[in-house]
Write a protein that holds these residues in place. Structure first.
Motif, PDB file in Angstrom:
ATOM      1  N   LEU A 229       0.747  -1.060  -0.395  1.00 48.52           N
ATOM      2  CA  LEU A 229       0.527   0.046  -0.030  1.00 48.52           C
ATOM      3  C   LEU A 229       0.463   1.196   0.297  1.00 48.52           C
ATOM      4  N   THR A 230       0.876   2.079  -1.050  1.00 48.49           N
ATOM      5  CA  THR A 230       1.959   3.004  -1.137  1.00 48.49           C
ATOM      6  C   THR A 230       1.424   4.331  -2.062  1.00 48.49           C
ATOM      7  N   ARG A 231       1.434   5.277  -1.886  1.00 52.67           N
ATOM      8  CA  ARG A 231       0.595   6.776  -2.278  1.00 52.67           C
ATOM      9  C   ARG A 231       0.525   6.782  -3.570  1.00 52.67           C
ATOM     10  N   GLU A 232       1.386   6.314  -4.316  1.00 49.87           N
ATOM     11  CA  GLU A 232       1.423   6.132  -5.832  1.00 49.87           C
ATOM     12  C   GLU A 232       0.078   4.866  -6.251  1.00 49.87           C
TER      13      GLU A 232
ATOM     14  N   GLY B 173      -5.173   4.390  -8.521  1.00 47.54           N
ATOM     15  CA  GLY B 173      -6.628   4.144  -8.209  1.00 47.54           C
ATOM     16  C   GLY B 173      -7.348   4.618  -8.033  1.00 47.54           C
ATOM     17  N   GLN B 174      -7.435   6.054  -7.440  1.00 46.35           N
ATOM     18  CA  GLN B 174      -8.404   7.208  -7.569  1.00 46.35           C
ATOM     19  C   GLN B 174      -8.315   7.518  -9.457  1.00 46.35           C
ATOM     20  N   GLY B 175      -6.839   7.789 -10.104  1.00 42.90           N
ATOM     21  CA  GLY B 175      -7.154   8.292 -11.014  1.00 42.90           C
ATOM     22  C   GLY B 175      -8.404   7.164 -11.778  1.00 42.90           C
ATOM     23  N   SER B 176      -8.092   5.708 -11.957  1.00 38.01           N
ATOM     24  CA  SER B 176      -8.909   4.723 -12.543  1.00 38.01           C
ATOM     25  C   SER B 176     -10.480   5.309 -11.975  1.00 38.01           C
ATOM     26  N   TYR B 177     -10.745   5.190 -10.412  1.00 36.72           N
ATOM     27  CA  TYR B 177     -11.907   5.924 -10.149  1.00 36.72           C
ATOM     28  C   TYR B 177     -12.615   6.527 -10.712  1.00 36.72           C
ATOM     29  N   ASP B 178     -12.073   7.960 -11.169  1.00 38.47           N
ATOM     30  CA  ASP B 178     -13.074   9.055 -11.363  1.00 38.47           C
ATOM     31  C   ASP B 178     -13.011   8.406 -12.515  1.00 38.47           C
ATOM     32  N   ILE B 179     -12.556   7.849 -13.806  1.00 37.70           N
ATOM     33  CA  ILE B 179     -12.612   7.270 -14.954  1.00 37.70           C
ATOM     34  C   ILE B 179     -14.009   6.507 -14.646  1.00 37.70           C
TER      35      ILE B 179
ATOM     36  N   ALA C 293      -5.675  -1.181  -7.611  1.00 30.42           N
ATOM     37  CA  ALA C 293      -5.078  -0.016  -6.975  1.00 30.42           C
ATOM     38  C   ALA C 293      -6.518   0.991  -6.281  1.00 30.42           C
ATOM     39  N   VAL C 294      -7.668   0.347  -6.810  1.00 33.43           N
ATOM     40  CA  VAL C 294      -9.075   0.549  -7.267  1.00 33.43           C
ATOM     41  C   VAL C 294      -9.868   0.235  -5.611  1.00 33.43           C
ATOM     42  N   VAL C 295      -9.732  -0.712  -5.262  1.00 31.02           N
ATOM     43  CA  VAL C 295      -9.803  -1.418  -4.275  1.00 31.02           C
ATOM     44  C   VAL C 295      -9.092  -1.021  -2.466  1.00 31.02           C
ATOM     45  N   ALA C 296      -7.725   0.194  -3.334  1.00 36.23           N
ATOM     46  CA  ALA C 296      -6.653   0.437  -2.358  1.00 36.23           C
ATOM     47  C   ALA C 296      -8.132   1.952  -2.168  1.00 36.23           C
ATOM     48  N   TYR C 297      -8.300   2.852  -3.199  1.00 33.40           N
ATOM     49  CA  TYR C 297      -8.705   4.101  -3.473  1.00 33.40           C
ATOM     50  C   TYR C 297     -10.136   4.145  -2.394  1.00 33.40           C
TER      51      TYR C 297
END
Length: 197
Positions: free
Chosen positions: A86-89, A94-100, A164-168
């Motif tokens: 689990l990293t900031r990157e 994940g935020q980028g994919s979630y937003d899309i 990454a989406v799960v983490a976000y």
């Protein structure tokens, strides 16, 4: 020079033709199974075949099944936690994919409030913030395979992007439930200066 140019021109013209050369039909005219067409050779009549069970694409060799499916084993339940560091990157990706892919229906805040959600006739998307605490593997499987009216996103997002989406989503959920007392003291002072209640 003329002879070479003439030969090149003749080869170009004949290359575009369907020529039967020594009994071989051109590739265009050869018998073959075309996608979505019937095929009497197979019992189910379909040309397109399912891969054999437990087939792994070459690009995924050496990657664990739990990473690719979110499941410990076929009947052993879901992975409890992220199989990635689990990293900031990771969370920002994940935020980028979630937003899309997700925010249009589930809302930017994950609360299920969006223009698309308001206009869905059958059933509005759920608030991701108010869902029960599911295992990370279950959330990954839903993103991969879909659920209800939601399509699966395995063709659009790589396994790493789905994790990454799960983490976000976990970070988004925590941010929506956070209280001022949960914020570290140095950041709390900054928030109070900015007027956050």
């Amino acid at each position: 020079m003329r002879r070479a140019l003439g030969g090149l021109l003749l080869a170009g013209v004949l290359g575009g033709c369907s020529v039967d050369f020594q009994g071989w039909a051109g590739m265009k005219d050869q018998p073959k199974g075309l996608p979505f067409r019937e095929n009497a050779f197979f019992a189910d009549g379909r040309t397109m075949r399912e891969p054999p069970p437990d087939t792994v694409p070459r690009s995924r060799r050496g990657v664990s099944r739990r990473f690719l499916t979110g499941r410990e084993a076929p009947d052993a339940g879901y992975v409890e936690e992220l199989p990635l560091a689990l990293t900031r990157e990771l969370v920002e990706g994940g935020q980028g994919s979630y937003d899309i892919y997700c925010a249009a229906c589930h809302g930017v805040l994950g609360d299920g409030v969006s223009p698309v959600a308001r206009n869905m006739g059958l059933r509005e998307p759920p608030s991701l913030v108010d869902l029960p605490e599911y295992e990370d593997g279950y959330v990954y499987a839903v993103i991969s395979e879909g659920y209800g009216l939601m399509p699966g996103y395995a063709e659009k997002l790589t396994p790493t992007q789905r994790w990454a989406v799960v983490a976000y989503m976990r970070a988004l959920r925590e941010s929506q439930r956070a209280r001022l007392e949960d914020v570290p003291a140095e950041a709390r002072a900054r928030l109070l200066q900015e007027g956050v209640p």
